[in-house]
Design an enzyme around this catalytic site. Structure first.
Site, short mmCIF file in Angstrom:
data_model
loop_
_atom_site.label_atom_id
_atom_site.label_comp_id
_atom_site.label_asym_id
_atom_site.label_seq_id
_atom_site.Cartn_x
_atom_site.Cartn_y
_atom_site.Cartn_z
N CYS A 16 -1.74 -2.77 7.40
CA CYS A 16 -1.09 -2.61 8.70
C CYS A 16 -1.30 -1.17 9.19
O CYS A 16 -1.72 -0.28 8.44
CB CYS A 16 0.39 -2.95 8.60
SG CYS A 16 1.37 -1.70 7.76
N CYS A 40 0.55 1.53 7.20
CA CYS A 40 -0.07 1.84 5.90
C CYS A 40 -1.36 2.64 6.08
O CYS A 40 -1.68 3.50 5.26
CB CYS A 40 -0.33 0.56 5.11
SG CYS A 40 1.19 -0.13 4.44
N GLU A 64 0.84 -1.21 0.00
CA GLU A 64 0.00 0.00 0.00
C GLU A 64 0.87 1.25 0.00
O GLU A 64 0.58 2.23 -0.69
CB GLU A 64 -0.91 0.01 1.22
CG GLU A 64 -1.86 -1.18 1.31
CD GLU A 64 -1.26 -2.35 2.10
OE1 GLU A 64 -0.04 -2.61 1.96
OE2 GLU A 64 -2.02 -2.99 2.83
N1 THU Z 1 2.38 -6.37 4.05
C1 THU Z 1 1.92 -5.47 3.14
O1 THU Z 1 2.47 -5.32 2.04
N2 THU Z 1 0.83 -4.74 3.47
C2 THU Z 1 0.19 -4.81 4.67
O2 THU Z 1 -0.68 -4.02 4.95
C3 THU Z 1 0.54 -5.87 5.62
C4 THU Z 1 1.80 -6.60 5.34
C5 THU Z 1 3.59 -7.13 3.71
C6 THU Z 1 4.80 -6.72 4.52
C7 THU Z 1 5.63 -7.97 4.45
O3 THU Z 1 6.39 -7.92 3.24
C8 THU Z 1 4.62 -9.09 4.34
O4 THU Z 1 3.39 -8.49 3.97
C9 THU Z 1 4.44 -9.86 5.64
O5 THU Z 1 4.17 -9.00 6.70
#
Ligand code: THU
Length: 130
Positions: free
Chosen positions: A87, A90, A56
């Site tokens: 998360c 983000c 994101e």
């Molecule tokens: N991840 C994202 O790209 N977006 C999120 O909102 C949650 C997590 C990714 C980060 C990491 O590369 C993987 O997912 C595991 O946490």
């Protein structure tokens, strides 16, 4: 195919290009800017784990680099199971660009649409500094 379904497929397509050798959790995001332009991003991990970047955040950075300052919608897909709610970091990045709507897949691949304020209530944003 509806717009949302098409954009969700774009999120899946960019998730397939994620660089996630450490978690094996591939995420893709599609951003719809207020002028209708579409931007995408995937997660890009790093051997120094803390230097990894979420999908994101990358999608919004791509939009910002093209001059976008207001994002209407973010659509998120993950390919390796489970829900893919954004998360906390983000959500804060989305807050900066005044996102209105977040579309996420649930654990079964169906889509859920949320008002942004519902997933980051009582938020801190640019207006908090004035
Ligand atoms: N991840 C994202 O790209 N977006 C999120 O909102 C949650 C997590 C990714 C980060 C990491 O590369 C993987 O997912 C595991 O946490």
């Amino acid at each position: 195919m509806s717009d949302t379904a098409d954009l969700y497929q774009q999120a899946r397509d960019v998730a397939a290009r994620a660089y996630a050798p450490y978690s094996g959790f591939r995420v893709g995001a599609v951003v719809i800017a207020d002028d209708g332009r579409i931007f995408t991003g995937c997660n890009v991990e790093n051997a120094a784990y803390g230097s990894g970047i979420c999908a994101e955040g990358n999608a919004i950075s791509n939009a910002a680099a093209a001059g976008v300052r207001k994002v209407d919608t973010v659509i998120i897909a993950c390919l390796d199971g489970g829900e893919c709610y954004p998360c906390g970091n983000c959500r804060q990045i989305m807050r900066e660009f005044s996102v209105d709507t977040v579309v996420v897949q649930d654990g079964r691949g169906s889509l859920r649409t949320h008002d942004f304020a519902a997933i980051l209530p009582h938020s801190f944003g640019p207006d908090s500094l004035q």
